[in-house]
Design a protein around this motif. Structure first.
Motif, short mmCIF file in Angstrom:
data_model
loop_
_atom_site.label_atom_id
_atom_site.label_comp_id
_atom_site.label_asym_id
_atom_site.label_seq_id
_atom_site.Cartn_x
_atom_site.Cartn_y
_atom_site.Cartn_z
N SER A 179 9.43 6.53 -7.25
CA SER A 179 10.57 5.47 -6.97
C SER A 179 11.30 5.20 -8.05
CB SER A 179 9.96 4.39 -6.15
OG SER A 179 9.30 3.67 -7.09
N ASN A 180 10.73 5.49 -9.38
CA ASN A 180 11.49 5.24 -10.64
C ASN A 180 12.48 6.40 -10.88
OD1 ASN A 180 9.78 2.99 -11.35
ND2 ASN A 180 8.30 4.31 -12.31
N TYR A 202 16.06 7.86 -9.56
CA TYR A 202 17.03 7.72 -8.63
C TYR A 202 17.85 8.84 -8.48
CZ TYR A 202 20.43 5.04 -5.97
OH TYR A 202 21.27 4.62 -4.74
N ASP A 211 18.08 -0.95 -2.12
CA ASP A 211 17.19 0.12 -2.35
C ASP A 211 17.04 0.44 -3.75
OD1 ASP A 211 15.58 2.56 -1.81
OD2 ASP A 211 17.11 3.76 -2.68
N ASP A 260 15.12 -2.48 -5.31
CA ASP A 260 13.44 -2.34 -5.00
C ASP A 260 13.08 -1.37 -5.90
OD1 ASP A 260 13.79 -4.10 -2.86
OD2 ASP A 260 13.96 -2.38 -1.18
N ARG A 261 13.49 -0.24 -6.34
CA ARG A 261 13.09 0.46 -7.02
C ARG A 261 12.87 0.24 -8.47
NH1 ARG A 261 14.27 6.37 -5.56
NH2 ARG A 261 14.83 6.33 -3.35
#
Length: 134
Positions: free
Chosen positions: A24-25, A27, A128, A131-132
């Motif tokens: 999730s880091n 993008y 989103d 959140d990341r």
């Protein structure tokens, strides 16, 4: 066995260099990914203007940050009129360290509901990203 050892060594070096944090880091952008852990500057911007069938216009957002308050304000502004929307101009993006990621434009008919869905999709994209970053 020697090929396996070399492959494991290469994999270890790659993980050491890039880090083995959650995916999730990273993008997604066109052509690759941006490592959010190394991002220095993240901004958002949106502009939305509609023209009604009587050629009156409404600027619901003009170069504003994509926040829940700004999206709700834009929707409220659009709902003030019961006129038929004839033309819409919009632009929204997230910018991460100079990389501009254009957000989705309207799909389907030019209706208030569809415009509202588009605005909410912009907000979802920003949330989103936030959140990341947590």
């Amino acid at each position: 066995m020697k090929k396996f050892s070399i492959a494991m060594a290469i994999a270890t070096v790659i993980l050491f260099i890039t880090g083995c944090e959650e995916s999730s880091n990273w993008y997604p952008i066109e052509g690759g990914f941006i490592n959010l852990k190394q991002a220095q500057n993240i901004t958002t911007e949106a502009t939305l203007e509609v023209m009604y069938d009587d050629y009156d216009n409404c600027v619901a957002m003009s170069k504003k940050a994509i926040t829940e308050d700004n999206i709700n304000e834009a929707i409220k502004e659009l709902k003030k009129s019961s006129k038929t929307i004839k033309i819409m101009q919009c632009k929204a993006f997230i910018e991460i360290d100079g990389f501009k990621i254009e957000l989705a434009k309207l799909e389907g008919e030019l209706t208030l509901d569809n415009i509202e869905n588009m605005l909410e999709s912009w907000l979802d994209a920003v949330e989103d990203l936030e959140d990341r970053l947590d």
